[in-house]
Each structure stands twice: as structure tokens, then as C-alpha cells.
Design an enzyme around this catalytic site. Structure first.
Site, PDB file in Angstrom:
ATOM      1  N   HIS A 321       0.713  -1.287  -0.099  1.00  0.00           N
ATOM      2  CA  HIS A 321      -0.016   0.096  -0.092  1.00  0.00           C
ATOM      3  C   HIS A 321       0.851   1.226   0.054  1.00  0.00           C
ATOM      4  CE1 HIS A 321      -3.113  -2.934   1.273  1.00  0.00           C
ATOM      5  NE2 HIS A 321      -3.649  -2.331   0.390  1.00  0.00           N
ATOM      6  N   ASP A 346     -10.920  -2.475   1.210  1.00  0.00           N
ATOM      7  CA  ASP A 346     -10.496  -2.541   2.518  1.00  0.00           C
ATOM      8  C   ASP A 346      -9.927  -1.413   3.056  1.00  0.00           C
ATOM      9  OD1 ASP A 346      -8.038  -2.355   1.262  1.00  0.00           O
ATOM     10  OD2 ASP A 346      -7.744  -4.401   0.887  1.00  0.00           O
ATOM     11  N   ASP A 366     -16.598   1.191  -4.744  1.00  0.00           N
ATOM     12  CA  ASP A 366     -16.421  -0.274  -4.665  1.00  0.00           C
ATOM     13  C   ASP A 366     -17.692  -0.763  -5.021  1.00  0.00           C
ATOM     14  OD1 ASP A 366     -14.015  -2.048  -2.954  1.00  0.00           O
ATOM     15  OD2 ASP A 366     -15.978  -2.978  -3.544  1.00  0.00           O
ATOM     16  N   ASP A 400     -20.671  -0.048  -9.601  1.00  0.00           N
ATOM     17  CA  ASP A 400     -19.943  -0.587 -10.617  1.00  0.00           C
ATOM     18  C   ASP A 400     -18.658   0.523 -11.098  1.00  0.00           C
ATOM     19  OD1 ASP A 400     -18.609  -2.028 -12.593  1.00  0.00           O
ATOM     20  OD2 ASP A 400     -20.441  -2.997 -13.176  1.00  0.00           O
ATOM     21  N   ASP A 418      -7.524  -0.515  -8.044  1.00  0.00           N
ATOM     22  CA  ASP A 418      -7.235  -1.694  -7.294  1.00  0.00           C
ATOM     23  C   ASP A 418      -8.121  -2.832  -7.504  1.00  0.00           C
ATOM     24  OD1 ASP A 418      -6.136  -2.444  -3.996  1.00  0.00           O
ATOM     25  OD2 ASP A 418      -5.987  -3.741  -5.851  1.00  0.00           O
TER      26      ASP A 418
END
Lengths: 617, 224
Positions: A321, A346, A366, A400, A418
Site C-alpha cells: 500500500h 479494505d 467499490d 460498479d 485496485d
């Protein structure tokens, strides 16, 4: 024995049975897909084999069952389906368990044969049994009434498939485990079997009644055990170990901590507690990273998996990261103000970005609300990401990324991407030329984008073609600057080497076994403490190496001078920065049109190695 | 010419084309609209529903002139299926509202499904004229066509030919299947219809010839 009143019941049975049939098909396909890598191949093969075996079942009916008692045949078919169907998922999980066992003992080929053998047998068996149903029902309908409505039976068949095809992904999959779904569908077959007895008004012997009662009780008990059975197999997957013998496979891992398992409509998230790293790796990690020196209370021994694939390990995630977040800022020589983060649910990447007070907004997109929820509320993860997703500067949107970016009007200074490895066409669109065009469009003139490039980090097993795939697609999208850097640690540091030497002790001879996916393995002997130390250290460093691609709109100079924009990083420093950007770049060649990944003509996922099976590391 | 093998081949081709149209539409809709998981389930579900509706509607008088009905179905399917992708591109380029786009897109799915639903009962009528009790083989070839369609779409048509050209190719196959129909029941079909089928073939071959150019134009429209 039948009368006109039975006809609507026959239509009803057809609907239920064809619903069960398609549910088995989707269920088995989903189970195999969850354990293997290439979704396109596996899904197509499963459905294809299923259809073929259905044809086989229909053929068997016309050859052998045409003159027998149709109600009896249907009854036996349904009972067999109930019994085999409810075990289908468990059988495939067991096959994977055996594969893991054989792999750990360096027998990949037998492992693959066992897994695929079991999976294919299940498909053929269930497909065959369900293939008998429709011709059987057609004939039952014929002898039942003069007004044979073959097309109505067909219509009922289609309607059943419709219901099954819609409730599976929209209701069953997000709320039930695969084992539970198999039990539900098997139970439905069983109920239909009992209903058939009632409908055909045949007399049943006492023994048969006891048998049916036994099956009924079995289902009731299984529903209660489904949860622990699921945990049993999850533990076998994550904690599989070569040290145990064959029989231990069948014993439950009672002492292993429970796997925290979350199901969403998009993926399965598992949080697994692992045992601490052994020496010398523990000391080595402490040497490279200051995270636990400064924050000894942060969680260390948990791993997050998405769809059974490794995402991050708390003990060393800062390498990935920090490099991902901070190196692009240095390369662009500017701290962004408006940042867009796609994926990375996350929150760990955002934790790194929040170190910059100059960043005013982070828009986070996300597709899965569950991972965002976990990042905000799970006791361990929210410590790890330092409540990043609850920061006032961060706005999380559940959407999306593809249509979001397509309709996006805003322009950003930096875009971070990511995404999971593209195993299916629905993921490969996030690596498509069209998507990168939208990214380009959403960037300010001097803005930069950066993505994590799967396939690229281990140049041993990945061919140069994969790197070219990205390159052509990115270039076709219009990016003029395409620069790769990697999360590379140095393996020539004398302190690290000393640590490793100490740990090796006096051992000066080592036999290592390297296993390749083309089914052979090689034994190598390493002689001399120095060489052993070098081997271990370089393996360690390469394990954590990920590749990233930095993108800018115009052809311009990338800043390759280290800048200290932010304090308090755990790993990244001046030397490591130069090591990260110092790797050879992809040669600039004219675009080969057919290598460009497009949503209208995809080049990903790759078909090769379709037989590969998932493993947790 | 032997009619029975042609009938089996016809069944295979028709179910192949039918499922590939739907898969192409499902992928196209997911390129233009959000939410892939939902998109696929809804499309396949609608397709199956429409197949069912088609089967139900194929009753009574419908079976009186099977040849004529089948050829008209094939002509409509060729037009709709072959050009559905292009139409969705044009619709998207005209900045139609999300609602209208979604409605028309799914309408394609339903209409193609309903028309395809008519096919199997009609084909069963044909085989009934030839031989008794061979419906199972029609069903078998129906399944086989669907299977080959799924496999070929996922491995060859989508990655190597692309959505737009695949639409043209499958439309062409459908038109060829329509021509096969003339060998099955030459009496009930007129010359005019035969010429119409050939004309459709010609148009589709033309589109395939210029597919690169068409793809480029449509892509430009999409990326605007």
C-alpha cells in the site's frame, strides 16, 4: 390410475423439477468456479457437460424406460437426485481437499485427476438424472390425457428454468452457503418424490415408508449440520498442511480458529487467523518495516481472502500500500487534491492517502457494500485501516466502477485502481481500452492514474505477452506516459543478510523442491551458508513483489528524484524508492490491434492453464 | 434430398443462433448498463421466460402452415438478432434516456426469445410429418445447438470476432438456415420469400466485409 385432474399437477411438477434441474446446474458450476481460476472456461464446460448428459438421460429414457411404469421411474429418479444432489457440493469440496493433500506431497497430476474426476462425475450424474425428467413427463402427459400439450410441458420446463435461473443469483447465492443450497434443492426433489406416490395412488410397503422417513430425517439433521460442515471445509482449505497424514484429512480441525466467512452477491470474503511467522522471517519483517515498532498493538496475524484468493496479510500489507499510494505522488511531483479510488474496499490504500493533509476529497467506489462495511466496522480491520473509511474527507460510493466512470463528469488529480485479477469477462472490462479511455477522460491535464497490474509481478511464470497486453491496451486508450514500478525490497542489505545467516545457523546444505504447474518438480541442492542465505532472502523479497503501472496523459518527464512529501512511512525510503523505479520498462512498440483488450472483443481472461485450481497462498 | 437430416441440422442451427443472440445481447447490455450479475440473470431469465411464452403461444391454428410461419420467424430473427448490437450502439449514441434504452434492450431479448420459442414446436410438427415419435431427437439437437452456442460464444465468437461482427455472422447463419427450410417444404413457400432470404444473406455478408470500418465508427460513438 390417472385422471384428467392430474394434468395441472403434472405441469406443476414439471415447473418444480426443471427449476431444480437448473439450480443443480448453476450450483455445481458455481461450486467448481469458486475453486478454480478461469471462470469463463469452467462455466461453459460445466454447463456444456451438463446439457450433454441431459441429452444422455433423454436418450437412456427412450432406449430403456419407454415401456416401464412411468410414475415408478420418476419416483426412483427423484429419490436418486435427492440423495446425490444434496451431496454434490460436498463431493466437490472433498475432491479439492484431496487435491490439496496430493499437491502438498508433490503429486500435482494425481491431485488434478482426482479433483476433475470427481467434479466431472458429479456433473454427468446429476445431468443424466435430470435429463430423464422431461421426456418422462412428456410421456406421462401423453398417456394421461388426449389433449397432449407437448408445448405446455415445454413451457412449464422453460418457466421452471426461468424461476431457478433468477432466484439462484439474486436470492439463494447471497443468503445461503452452497452446501445449504444443495440440501434445499435435494429436499425439493425428495418432496416431489413423495408427492408422486400420493398422486399415483400406489400402495407403498412399510419398509419403503421407513426408508422415506429416514431420508426426511436425514435432511432435517443435515440442515442443522450445514454450518459446521461449511466450516470444516473452509478450514481444510485455509489451514491445509503437508505435515498431516491422509487420515487426518477426515478429522475436523477443532483447534484451528474459526474462519470468518461473509457472503455477498459479488464475492465471498473470508478473514482467517494465521499462526505468527516463524523466525527468522519475523525478525526480517521487523527489520524492513517499522510498523510494529511504532504500533505494537495493531493486528498482525489475520489474512483477508476474497473468493478464496489472497488479498492482504495484516503483517506486511504496508509494503504494497505504501508503494502503491506514495510512489505515484513522487513520480508526478505533486500532491493531488481530488482523488478517485476504485476498488480497494479494505481501506488500507486510503489510509496511506489520508496521510497527506493537502488531499481534500477522496471519492471511493467499490461494487460490494459488504467490504466497505467490514472496513468500517470489523474490529481488526478498522484498526488496520485506522478508520480510513470513516474519515470526513472520504466519500464511499457503492457502484460498479465501469458505468460510474463512463458517466462521470468530474475531473480528478489522481485515480487509483485496485481491482481483482480478471478471471471472467465481467472483470476483464475493468482492464479494457474503453475503461481506460474513461479514466483518461476523468483526469485533469497534469493528473496521473496508477493501477496494480496482476500477472506482472512474477516474471518467472508470466510471459512478456501479458505485459504487452497492458501496454497496448493502455496505449490504445490514449495514455502517453506508461511507467512501471514494483514493490521491490532490497536483498543486499548487510543487516538483513546477517539476520538470515544467524537463523540458518550452521546448516550448509539444503535440498529444495520446486514444483511447476506443468506437473513436474525439481529437486535442487544448495551448498554453502552464503548461498542458502541468498536463496532464502531473494525468495522472501520476490514473494512480496508486485508491479504497478503509472500513467499520465501527456508525454512528459517523470520525476525520478526522491521527494519527502510525507513523514512517518513504515517502509518506503529514498533507497527503496530508487530500487522500485529502477526496473526495466516495456519497450515502446506500435500497437498490435488484436492484443488490445476491449469490452467488445476481450483478450482477458487467458484460456491457458484453465485446469488450475485455487490455493490460499 | 433427405428431409430428416436437414431437419436435425436446422434444429441445431436455430437453437445455436438463438442462444448466441441472447448471449450477445447480454454482453452488450452489460457494456451499456450497470450491474453485471443482475444483468446476466435478468437477461437469461427473460430469455427463458420468452421461450416459455413462445412455446405456449404456439397452439392451434399456428400449426396449419408450419413452413410459412417458420420462414417468417427466421426472417424476423435474422433482422433482429443480426442488427441488435448495432441498434443498441446507435440508441446509446443518440443519448436516449436510461429508461428507454433499458426498455428497448430488454424488449429485444423478449422478442427474440418468444420467436425462438415458436421454433421447437414447429419443428416437432415437421418431424411428425416424417416419422413418429422422434421428438426426442429434435429436443436433443435443440440442446446440442444451445450447448455449442454457449461454448463457441465464450471461446471464439466473443474474444476473437467481437460482439458486433458476431451478430452479423450469426445472422448470416440464421439466413442460411432459412434457405435450408426451402428444401424441407418447397411447396408452401413462394419465390419472393426465397429472394428475400438471399438478399438478407447478401446484406449480412456485406456488413461482415466492412466490419472493421463499422466497428471503428461504433466505438467512436461509444467513447464520446
Amino acid at each position: 390410475m390417472l385422471n384428467k385432474k392430474s394434468l395441472p399437477f403434472i405441469y406443476m411438477i414439471t415447473v418444480i423439477l426443471s427449476m431444480c434441474s437448473i439450480l443443480y446446474e448453476l450450483l455445481i458450476a458455481q461450486t467448481i468456479v469458486s475453486l478454480t481460476m478461469n471462470m469463463v472456461v469452467i462455466y461453459s464446460l460445466t454447463i456444456g457437460l451438463y446439457l450433454i448428459s441431459m441429452g444422455g438421460g433423454a436418450f437412456y429414457f427412450y432406449k430403456f424406460l419407454n415401456n416401464k411404469n412411468h410414475w415408478k421411474s420418476l419416483f426412483y429418479t427423484e429419490i436418486l437426485l435427492a440423495i446425490f444432489g444434496c451431496f454434490s457440493v460436498v463431493a466437490i469440496y472433498t475432491g479439492h481437499m484431496f487435491w490439496g493433500f496430493f499437491k502438498a506431497h508433490f503429486h500435482l497430476l494425481p491431485g488434478y485427476f482426482i479433483f476433475w474426476g470427481i467434479a466431472i462425475s458429479i456433473i454427468l450424474l446429476i445431468g443424466f438424472l435430470t435429463g430423464i425428467e422431461v421426456p418422462l413427463l412428456l410421456d406421462i402427459g401423453k398417456e394421461n390425457s388426449q389433449a397432449l400439450r407437448a408445448n405446455r410441458i415445454l413451457a412449464s420446463d422453460y418457466f421452471g428454468s426461468l424461476v431457478g435461473g433468477v432466484i439462484f443469483p439474486l436470492w439463494l447465492l447471497p443468503h445461503f452457503e452452497l452446501i445449504e443450497i444443495a440440501l434445499i434443492v435435494g429436499f425439493m426433489n425428495f418432496l416431489v418424490a413423495c408427492f408422486i406416490i400420493f398422486l399415483s395412488k400406489e400402495k407403498i410397503r412399510v419398509l419403503s415408508r421407513l426408508f422415506l422417513l429416514g431420508i426426511f430425517l436425514f435432511f432435517i439433521v443435515s440442515f442443522f449440520c450445514a454450518g459446521s460442515l461449511q466450516q470444516f471445509f473452509l478450514k481444510k482449505y485455509y489451514y491445509a498442511d503437508a505435515s498431516n497424514g491422509f487420515l487426518s484429512l477426515f478429522r475436523a480441525d477443532k483447534d484451528a480458529p474459526a474462519v470468518q466467512h461473509y457472503k455477498t452477491s459479488y464475492q465471498d470474503i473470508d478473514i482467517v487467523s494465521v499462526s505468527p511467522m516463524p523466525s527468522p522471517y519475523r525478525e526480517l519483517l521487523r527489520f524492513y518495516s517499522r510498523k510494529y515498532k511504532w504500533h505494537p498493538d495493531w493486528p498482525e496475524n489475520i489474512v483477508l481472502y476474497m473468493d478464496r484468493l489472497f488479498q492482504f496479510w495484516a503483517g506486511f500489507e504496508e509494503l504494497y500500500h505504501e508503494y502503491f499510494a506514495h510512489i505515484p505522488v513522487i513520480l508526478n511531483n505533486k500532491i493531488p487534491q481530488d482523488v478517485l479510488v476504485l476498488g480497494a474496499g479494505d481501506g488500507l490504500l486510503i489510509r496511506e492517502l489520508l496521510r497527506y493533509p493537502q488531499i481534500k476529497n477522496i471519492t471511493h467506489v467499490d461494487i460490494d457494500h459488504k467490504i466497505i462495511e467490514l472496513a468500517q466496522q470489523h474490529p481488526l480491520i478498522k484498526i488496520l485501516n485506522q478508520n480510513a473509511l470513516r474519515d470526513s474527507r472520504v466519500m464511499s460510493i457503492v457502484a460498479d466502477a465501469y458505468p460510474f466512470l463512463r458517466h462521470n463528469q468530474k475531473k480528478y488529480d489522481a485515480i487509483y485502481m485496485d481491482f481483482p485479477i480478471p478471471f471472467d469477462y465481467s472483470f476483464s472490462k475493468l482492464y479494457s481500452r474503453e475503461f481506460y479511455c474513461f479514466v483518461l477522460r476523468s483526469l485533469k491535464e497534469d493528473g496521473n492514474a496508477v493501477l496494480d497490474a496482476p500477472y506482472m509481478h512474477d516474471m518467472k511464470t508470466v510471459k512478456q505477452e501479458d505485459a504487452k497486453d497492458y501496454f497496448y491496451t493502455l496505449k490504445a486508450a490514449g495514455f502517453e506516459t506508461i511507467f512501471t514500478f514494483s514493490s521491490r525490497l532490497e536483498d543486499d542489505n548487510p543487516q538483513a543478510q546477517d539476520l538470515m545467516l544467524k537463523a540458518i545457523g550452521t546448516r550448509d546444505r539444503l535440498t529444495i523442491v520446486e514444483q511447476f504447474d506443468n506437473f513436474d518438480f525439481q529437486e535442487k541442492e544448495i551448498i554453502g551458508r552464503e548461498n542458502i542465505m541468498r536463496k532464502f532472502l531473494s525468495d522472501f523479497v520476490n514473494d512480496y513483489k508486485e508491479k504497478f503501472i503509472f500513467l499520465k496523459k501527456q508525454k512528459g518527464s517523470i520525476n525520478k528524484e526522491y521527494q519527502n512529501f510525507v513523514e512517518g512511512l513504515f517502509i518506503l525510503n529514498k533507497e527503496r524508492f530508487y530500487g522500485a523505479i529502477g526496473e526495466p520498462q516495456i519497450k515502446d512498440t506500435p500497437i498490435e490491434g488484436f492484443a488490445v483488450n476491449s469490452i467488445f472483443q476481450p483478450t482477458l481472461p487467458r484460456i491457458s492453464y484453465w485446469w488450475r485450481v485455487k490455493r490460499p497462498y | 434430398m433427405k428431409k430428416i437430416p436437414i431437419l436435425y441440422g436446422l434444429t441445431f442451427l436455430l437453437s445455436f443462433c438463438s442462444i448466441v443472440y441472447e448471449l450477445i445481447l447480454a454482453q452488450t447490455l452489460s457494456a451499456f448498463l450497470a450491474n453485471t450479475v443482475l444483468r446476466y440473470s435478468v437477461t437469461i431469465g427473460l430469455y427463458l421466460f420468452s421461450l416459455g411464452m413462445g412455446s405456449l403461444l404456439a397452439e392451434g391454428k399456428f400449426f396449419e402452415k408450419p413452413g410459412l410461419h417458420l420462414i417468417f420467424i427466421e426472417i424476423f430473427l435474422t433482422l433482429l438478432g443480426g442488427f441488435s448490437v448495432v441498434f443498441m450502439f446507435l440508441l446509446d449514441g443518440s443519448r436516449a434516456s436510461f429508461f428507454i434504452f433499458s426498455l428497448l434492450g430488454h424488449l429485444f431479448v423478449v422478442v427474440i426469445g418468444v420467436l425462438s420459442g415458436f421454433e421447437v414446436p414447429l419443428l416437432i410438427v415437421f418431424i411428425g410429418q416424417q416419422r413418429d415419435n422422434k421428438e426426442s431427437l429434435i429436443l436433443g439437437f435443440n440442446y446440442l445447438g444451445a450447448f455449442c452456442g454457449t461454448i463457441l460464444f465464450s471461446f471464439i465468437l466473443y474474444p476473437y470476432i467481437g460482439l458486433v461482427s458476431a451478430g452479423f455472422l450469426v445472422g448470416l447463419l440464421n439466413a442460411v438456415a432459412g434457405i435450408l427450410l426451402f428444401f424441407i417444404c418447397p411447396q408452401s413457400l413462394s419465390r419472393k420469400i426465397f429472394y428475400l432470404q438471399c438478399f438478407l444473406c447478401f446484406i449480412l455478408i456485406l456488413c461482415l466485409w466492412h466490419s472493421n470500418f463499422l466497428n471503428e465508427q461504433l466505438l467512436r460513438m461509444y467513447l464520446r
